[in-house]
Design a protein around this motif. Structure first.
Motif, PDB file in Angstrom:
ATOM      1  N   MET A   1      50.826  19.756  76.606  1.00  0.00           N
ATOM      2  CA  MET A   1      49.908  18.788  77.184  1.00  0.00           C
ATOM      3  C   MET A   1      50.196  18.722  78.693  1.00  0.00           C
ATOM      4  SD  MET A   1      49.473  14.730  76.245  1.00  0.00           S
ATOM      5  CE  MET A   1      48.994  15.088  74.572  1.00  0.00           C
ATOM      6  N   THR A   2      49.140  18.778  79.481  1.00  0.00           N
ATOM      7  CA  THR A   2      49.318  18.720  80.926  1.00  0.00           C
ATOM      8  C   THR A   2      49.689  17.303  81.371  1.00  0.00           C
ATOM      9  OG1 THR A   2      47.009  18.170  81.378  1.00  0.00           O
ATOM     10  CG2 THR A   2      47.576  20.534  81.266  1.00  0.00           C
ATOM     11  N   GLU A   3      50.277  17.206  82.552  1.00  0.00           N
ATOM     12  CA  GLU A   3      50.642  15.888  83.076  1.00  0.00           C
ATOM     13  C   GLU A   3      49.410  14.997  83.266  1.00  0.00           C
ATOM     14  OE1 GLU A   3      54.046  14.269  86.018  1.00  0.00           O
ATOM     15  OE2 GLU A   3      52.676  15.717  86.934  1.00  0.00           O
ATOM     16  N   PRO A   4      48.303  15.508  83.827  1.00  0.00           N
ATOM     17  CA  PRO A   4      47.112  14.651  83.919  1.00  0.00           C
ATOM     18  C   PRO A   4      46.623  14.162  82.555  1.00  0.00           C
ATOM     19  CG  PRO A   4      46.879  16.498  85.415  1.00  0.00           C
ATOM     20  CD  PRO A   4      48.095  16.775  84.560  1.00  0.00           C
ATOM     21  N   ALA A   5      46.611  15.036  81.549  1.00  0.00           N
ATOM     22  CA  ALA A   5      46.170  14.626  80.212  1.00  0.00           C
ATOM     23  C   ALA A   5      47.102  13.561  79.647  1.00  0.00           C
ATOM     24  CB  ALA A   5      46.110  15.830  79.268  1.00  0.00           C
ATOM     25  N   PHE A   6      48.413  13.739  79.821  1.00  0.00           N
ATOM     26  CA  PHE A   6      49.395  12.763  79.351  1.00  0.00           C
ATOM     27  C   PHE A   6      49.131  11.396  79.969  1.00  0.00           C
ATOM     28  CE2 PHE A   6      53.411  10.503  79.871  1.00  0.00           C
ATOM     29  CZ  PHE A   6      53.893  10.486  78.570  1.00  0.00           C
ATOM     30  N   PHE A   7      48.923  11.359  81.267  1.00  0.00           N
ATOM     31  CA  PHE A   7      48.710  10.073  81.935  1.00  0.00           C
ATOM     32  C   PHE A   7      47.330   9.481  81.639  1.00  0.00           C
ATOM     33  CE2 PHE A   7      52.463  11.096  84.527  1.00  0.00           C
ATOM     34  CZ  PHE A   7      53.137   9.893  84.383  1.00  0.00           C
ATOM     35  N   ILE A   8      46.323  10.312  81.435  1.00  0.00           N
ATOM     36  CA  ILE A   8      45.000   9.788  81.055  1.00  0.00           C
ATOM     37  C   ILE A   8      45.097   9.126  79.685  1.00  0.00           C
ATOM     38  CG2 ILE A   8      42.647  10.434  80.374  1.00  0.00           C
ATOM     39  CD1 ILE A   8      42.781  12.544  82.682  1.00  0.00           C
ATOM     40  N   LEU A   9      45.732   9.782  78.740  1.00  0.00           N
ATOM     41  CA  LEU A   9      45.912   9.176  77.417  1.00  0.00           C
ATOM     42  C   LEU A   9      46.710   7.888  77.523  1.00  0.00           C
ATOM     43  CD1 LEU A   9      46.670  12.329  75.229  1.00  0.00           C
ATOM     44  CD2 LEU A   9      44.543  11.024  75.330  1.00  0.00           C
ATOM     45  N   LEU A  72      40.966   5.634  73.625  1.00  0.00           N
ATOM     46  CA  LEU A  72      41.916   6.485  72.919  1.00  0.00           C
ATOM     47  C   LEU A  72      41.583   6.444  71.426  1.00  0.00           C
ATOM     48  CD1 LEU A  72      44.605   8.084  73.398  1.00  0.00           C
ATOM     49  CD2 LEU A  72      45.792   5.959  72.832  1.00  0.00           C
ATOM     50  N   THR A  73      41.519   7.594  70.791  1.00  0.00           N
ATOM     51  CA  THR A  73      41.302   7.640  69.345  1.00  0.00           C
ATOM     52  C   THR A  73      42.656   7.525  68.635  1.00  0.00           C
ATOM     53  OG1 THR A  73      41.519  10.046  69.224  1.00  0.00           O
ATOM     54  CG2 THR A  73      39.286   9.158  69.626  1.00  0.00           C
ATOM     55  N   ASP A  74      42.612   7.320  67.334  1.00  0.00           N
ATOM     56  CA  ASP A  74      43.857   7.298  66.556  1.00  0.00           C
ATOM     57  C   ASP A  74      44.602   8.619  66.699  1.00  0.00           C
ATOM     58  OD1 ASP A  74      43.309   4.718  65.711  1.00  0.00           O
ATOM     59  OD2 ASP A  74      42.523   5.341  63.762  1.00  0.00           O
ATOM     60  N   GLU A  75      43.853   9.714  66.646  1.00  0.00           N
ATOM     61  CA  GLU A  75      44.461  11.041  66.815  1.00  0.00           C
ATOM     62  C   GLU A  75      45.069  11.175  68.212  1.00  0.00           C
ATOM     63  OE1 GLU A  75      43.290  15.772  66.550  1.00  0.00           O
ATOM     64  OE2 GLU A  75      41.891  14.289  65.765  1.00  0.00           O
ATOM     65  N   GLY A  76      44.398  10.614  69.208  1.00  0.00           N
ATOM     66  CA  GLY A  76      44.925  10.640  70.570  1.00  0.00           C
ATOM     67  C   GLY A  76      46.220   9.848  70.688  1.00  0.00           C
ATOM     68  N   GLY A  77      46.288   8.722  70.005  1.00  0.00           N
ATOM     69  CA  GLY A  77      47.511   7.926  69.998  1.00  0.00           C
ATOM     70  C   GLY A  77      48.665   8.683  69.366  1.00  0.00           C
ATOM     71  N   ARG A  78      48.376   9.388  68.272  1.00  0.00           N
ATOM     72  CA  ARG A  78      49.421  10.188  67.618  1.00  0.00           C
ATOM     73  C   ARG A  78      49.872  11.337  68.510  1.00  0.00           C
ATOM     74  NH1 ARG A  78      46.119   8.899  63.196  1.00  0.00           N
ATOM     75  NH2 ARG A  78      44.959  10.848  63.360  1.00  0.00           N
ATOM     76  N   ALA A  79      48.914  11.982  69.174  1.00  0.00           N
ATOM     77  CA  ALA A  79      49.260  13.095  70.073  1.00  0.00           C
ATOM     78  C   ALA A  79      50.085  12.604  71.255  1.00  0.00           C
ATOM     79  CB  ALA A  79      47.984  13.792  70.563  1.00  0.00           C
ATOM     80  N   LEU A  80      49.729  11.446  71.800  1.00  0.00           N
ATOM     81  CA  LEU A  80      50.482  10.878  72.915  1.00  0.00           C
ATOM     82  C   LEU A  80      51.897  10.521  72.478  1.00  0.00           C
ATOM     83  CD1 LEU A  80      50.673   9.864  75.823  1.00  0.00           C
ATOM     84  CD2 LEU A  80      49.669   7.699  75.033  1.00  0.00           C
ATOM     85  N   ALA A  81      52.042   9.911  71.308  1.00  0.00           N
ATOM     86  CA  ALA A  81      53.366   9.552  70.800  1.00  0.00           C
ATOM     87  C   ALA A  81      54.227  10.801  70.606  1.00  0.00           C
ATOM     88  CB  ALA A  81      53.243   8.782  69.490  1.00  0.00           C
ATOM     89  N   ALA A  82      53.644  11.854  70.050  1.00  0.00           N
ATOM     90  CA  ALA A  82      54.387  13.101  69.844  1.00  0.00           C
ATOM     91  C   ALA A  82      54.807  13.711  71.170  1.00  0.00           C
ATOM     92  CB  ALA A  82      53.536  14.094  69.046  1.00  0.00           C
ATOM     93  N   ALA A  84      55.251  12.103  74.045  1.00  0.00           N
ATOM     94  CA  ALA A  84      56.277  11.249  74.648  1.00  0.00           C
ATOM     95  C   ALA A  84      57.639  11.539  74.019  1.00  0.00           C
ATOM     96  CB  ALA A  84      55.901   9.776  74.487  1.00  0.00           C
ATOM     97  N   GLU A  85      57.674  11.726  72.700  1.00  0.00           N
ATOM     98  CA  GLU A  85      58.931  12.069  72.021  1.00  0.00           C
ATOM     99  C   GLU A  85      59.443  13.426  72.471  1.00  0.00           C
ATOM    100  OE1 GLU A  85      58.772  11.685  67.762  1.00  0.00           O
ATOM    101  OE2 GLU A  85      57.804   9.710  67.906  1.00  0.00           O
ATOM    102  N   ARG A  86      58.545  14.385  72.612  1.00  0.00           N
ATOM    103  CA  ARG A  86      58.936  15.727  73.063  1.00  0.00           C
ATOM    104  C   ARG A  86      59.530  15.671  74.462  1.00  0.00           C
ATOM    105  NH1 ARG A  86      57.520  19.866  76.117  1.00  0.00           N
ATOM    106  NH2 ARG A  86      55.751  18.793  77.033  1.00  0.00           N
ATOM    107  N   GLN A  87      58.858  14.941  75.366  1.00  0.00           N
ATOM    108  CA  GLN A  87      59.357  14.829  76.729  1.00  0.00           C
ATOM    109  C   GLN A  87      60.703  14.115  76.779  1.00  0.00           C
ATOM    110  OE1 GLN A  87      56.592  13.392  79.672  1.00  0.00           O
ATOM    111  NE2 GLN A  87      54.939  14.673  78.912  1.00  0.00           N
ATOM    112  N   ALA A  88      60.865  13.069  75.965  1.00  0.00           N
ATOM    113  CA  ALA A  88      62.135  12.336  75.929  1.00  0.00           C
ATOM    114  C   ALA A  88      63.260  13.238  75.421  1.00  0.00           C
ATOM    115  CB  ALA A  88      61.999  11.090  75.054  1.00  0.00           C
ATOM    116  N   ALA A  89      62.968  14.040  74.401  1.00  0.00           N
ATOM    117  CA  ALA A  89      63.981  14.959  73.875  1.00  0.00           C
ATOM    118  C   ALA A  89      64.364  15.999  74.921  1.00  0.00           C
ATOM    119  CB  ALA A  89      63.461  15.639  72.601  1.00  0.00           C
ATOM    120  N   ASN A  90      63.381  16.514  75.637  1.00  0.00           N
ATOM    121  CA  ASN A  90      63.663  17.488  76.695  1.00  0.00           C
ATOM    122  C   ASN A  90      64.496  16.865  77.805  1.00  0.00           C
ATOM    123  OD1 ASN A  90      62.235  19.439  75.324  1.00  0.00           O
ATOM    124  ND2 ASN A  90      60.396  19.261  76.583  1.00  0.00           N
TER     125      ASN A  90
END
Length: 110
Positions: A1-9, A72-82, A84-90
């Motif tokens: 996910m690109t940084e702009p997409a992450f922040f838009i979500l 934000l759709t429900d799917e968008g919320g799930r994608a954003l949460a995933a 955020a977790e990926r970035q935190a792990a990195n």
């Protein structure tokens, strides 16, 4: 996910926003690091809509101009949460490696 997409979500969490509102929220959330241009914003929004992560919410006329709101759709919320977790792990991996490096390089020259 690109940084702009992450922040838009992220900007759409909690409430629908129109284009200018998204741009302003992204700028604030990113502490002025991400400054979306209109073409970039609507290109990313279009992709997010096609991917089902964002949906048009409503259109309103304000000061003679049509404003389209997105949510934000429900799917968008799930994608954003995933993401955020990926970035935190990195970030955690990088932080652990940097902490491990500090004692060894504390006495040396860089």
């Amino acid at each position: 996910m690109t940084e702009p997409a992450f922040f838009i979500l992220t900007a759409l969490v909690g409430a629908p926003r129109h284009g200018y509102g998204i741009v302003a929220e992204v700028r604030e959330l990113s502490q002025d690091r991400v400054r979306l241009k209109v073409g970039t914003l609507y290109g990313v929004l279009e992709r997010l809509v096609v991917d089902g992560l964002v949906a048009p919410d409503r259109e309103e006329v304000q000061q003679g101009r049509l404003r389209r709101y997105y949510r934000l759709t429900d799917e968008g919320g799930r994608a954003l949460a995933a993401e955020a977790e990926r970035q935190a792990a990195n970030a955690d991996i990088a932080s652990r490696r940097l902490r491990a490096l500090r004692p060894a390089s504390a006495g040396g020259t860089a």
